[in-house]
Design an enzyme around this catalytic site. Structure first.
Site, PDB file in Angstrom:
ATOM      1  N   HIS A  45     103.715 101.577  10.641  1.00 52.97           N
ATOM      2  CA  HIS A  45     102.426 102.231  10.413  1.00 52.97           C
ATOM      3  C   HIS A  45     102.451 103.243   9.257  1.00 52.97           C
ATOM      4  CE1 HIS A  45      99.950 100.913  13.991  1.00 52.97           C
ATOM      5  NE2 HIS A  45     101.128 100.365  14.235  1.00 52.97           N
TER       6      HIS A  45
ATOM      7  N   ASP B  68      95.096 106.362  10.464  1.00 50.70           N
ATOM      8  CA  ASP B  68      95.531 105.179  11.191  1.00 50.70           C
ATOM      9  C   ASP B  68      94.560 104.981  12.346  1.00 50.70           C
ATOM     10  OD1 ASP B  68      96.996 103.637  13.329  1.00 50.70           O
ATOM     11  OD2 ASP B  68      98.562 103.628  11.800  1.00 50.70           O
TER      12      ASP B  68
END
Length: 478
Positions: A39, A135
């Site tokens: 991520h 995110d």
């Protein structure tokens, strides 16, 4: 906090904040990372693109200290400033091996940490936050953006298929209750379970949607994310719209701006580092015949069971399939006795602890990618035009594998869900043979390869979508 010195002078007006190149910071963008797996580097890759397209915007990148140290060890960018937030791990904490233990600790403190960080960054830079780029897992930032009356950009690091599963979780659970009442098991293929899908195997849904611990912090996070995404100014994903036209059409009707802006690896070619091809993979591949080698890798998290390692190794040797295998050193002990010596001596294969995957997949010698089906790996295989044999483990990998085999027709799932000699031999035969079935697989992935490269071109859909994103970030277009 990371102490990075910038020649910034605070003035009475926002436009008077001096940048390192003598100009002025016109906008201040806060970036929230989910500090696990792939991520953070994917989010930073997006931020680097935005920072290059918007040189008068400054990006405050919030992440844990450990993750920031890795990301920024070799990065120097005038308008990206890393800030540390707590990982939530108390001093002298002893991990006891609970599932997602480190993630749960982080989630417990994340909202407070990000809010604190924003205040610090605004004071440091002397410029209020104008936009949040986060995110998608950091779903609670929606309320922060609303409180600040600024755009909220949510970035999903994976594909439209798994995003749809999380967005429609409530609908899936409602239909799933009926399925369970009818004793429908995980192997059942269900029609119209998710908008945009004609059929889906129930067991291929990501964990936490219909199966698993639905009340865990991680599952709750994903559920809340799915319920919140329609509030985002932009939902951006690391994919290209030509890959999933039906899903893109459906999600575009649900979100304010749904933007496919990938594949990232085709846009941001990784620069060679000290670790680049340290095991001479390319030179070994140069000695192999075109389209003859099976490349095997299951990422940095997934681990094969010892009996699967044996089955895969024995099948490769018995079928005389040339191979390049990226295998963690700790697991090489599970290889059959004498396997490394024999296959190295006869030139059949090469086992390394790490390989430059994108470069390997693009090599003319590679014929098939034996993979866990992680989204990055799937995109990299498509970008190189290499068919896949998938052995999924967790997360979105089952769903990605469904897409690879049943929707796109560019690979197969390993029979029975794990490697056996018979199942592995059948999968290799299916992809490597010269029959019509194998030919169709190769034709399909070659078509998708061309579409992926076109999408990131100057007039491509992903590039156009990215410019829309830049406009939102730089001009606060609501």
């Amino acid at each position: 906090m990371i102490n990075i010195q910038f020649p910034i002078t605070s003035k009475d007006t926002e436009m008077d904040i001096t940048t390192t190149n003598g100009g002025v910071w016109e906008r201040h963008v806060a970036v929230f990372a989910f500090p696990f797996a792939s991520h953070p580097p994917l989010l930073l890759s997006l931020v680097q693109r935005l920072a290059s397209a918007a040189p008068t915007a400054v990006f405050s990148f919030f992440n844990t200290r450990k993750s920031n140290r890795t990301l920024f060890s070799e990065l120097s960018c005038d308008n990206i400033r890393p800030y540390d937030v707590s990982d939530g791990i108390p001093e002298d904490y002893a991990f006891v091996g609970k599932p997602q233990e480190d993630i749960n600790l982080f989630l417990a403190v994340a909202e407070e940490e990000f809010r604190r960080g924003v205040n610090v960054a605004e004071e440091d830079i002397g410029l209020r936050i104008n936009c949040l780029v986060v995110d998608a897992f950091i779903w609670f930032s929606s309320q922060m953006a609303e409180d600040l009356n600024i755009p909220w950009v949510s970035f999903w690091t994976a594909g439209a298929c798994s995003l749809s599963a999380h967005f429609y979780t409530d609908l899936i659970r409602e239909k799933g209750a009926q399925l369970k009442g009818n004793s429908v098991g995980p192997d059942k293929e269900v029609v119209d379970l998710i908008p945009g899908f004609s059929t889906i195997r129930v067991g291929d849904l990501p964990g936490g949607v219909l199966f698993g611990n639905l009340e865990s912090p991680f599952s709750t996070m994903l559920h809340n994310m799915g319920r919140t995404l329609d509030k985002a100014t932009v939902v951006a994903i690391n994919s290209f719209q030509e890959l999933d036209t039906d899903l893109t059409k459906n999600l575009s009707s649900k979100f304010n701006n749904f933007l496919n802006i990938g594949p990232f690896h085709l846009i941001s070619k990784q620069k060679p580092t000290s670790k680049f091809d340290e095991f001479s993979c390319s030179s070994w591949l140069d000695s192999q015949k075109p389209r003859s080698v099976a490349y095997i890798s299951f990422g940095t998290i997934c681990r094969l069971l010892p009996d699967e390692i044996v089955a895969l190794a024995e099948t490769l040797e018995e079928t005389k399939t040339p191979f390049l295998w990226s295998l963690n050193n700790d697991f090489m002990k599970h290889l059959p006795d004498g396997f490394l010596k024999r296959t190295t001596a006869n030139g059949l294969g090469k086992v390394v602890s790490w390989a430059p995957q994108v470069q390997v997949l693009e090599h003319f010698a590679i014929s098939v990618f034996v993979t866990h089906g992680g989204w990055n790996s799937v995109l990299e295989s498509i970008g190189a035009g290499v068919p896949m044999i998938c052995r999924p483990f967790l997360g979105d990998q089952q769903m990605n594998t469904w897409m690879v085999e049943r929707v796109w027709g560019i690979g197969v799932r390993i029979e029975g869900g794990k490697f056996t000699k018979e199942g592995t031999s059948c999968a290799l035969e299916h992809i490597l043979s010269l029959n019509d079935s194998s030919k169709k697989v190769k034709e399909r992935i070659e078509t998708l390869k061309e579409l992926a490269h076109e999408a990131v071109g100057s007039n491509g859909s992903s590039n156009q979508n990215f410019m829309t994103l830049v406009d939102v970030v730089t001009n606060a277009t609501l």
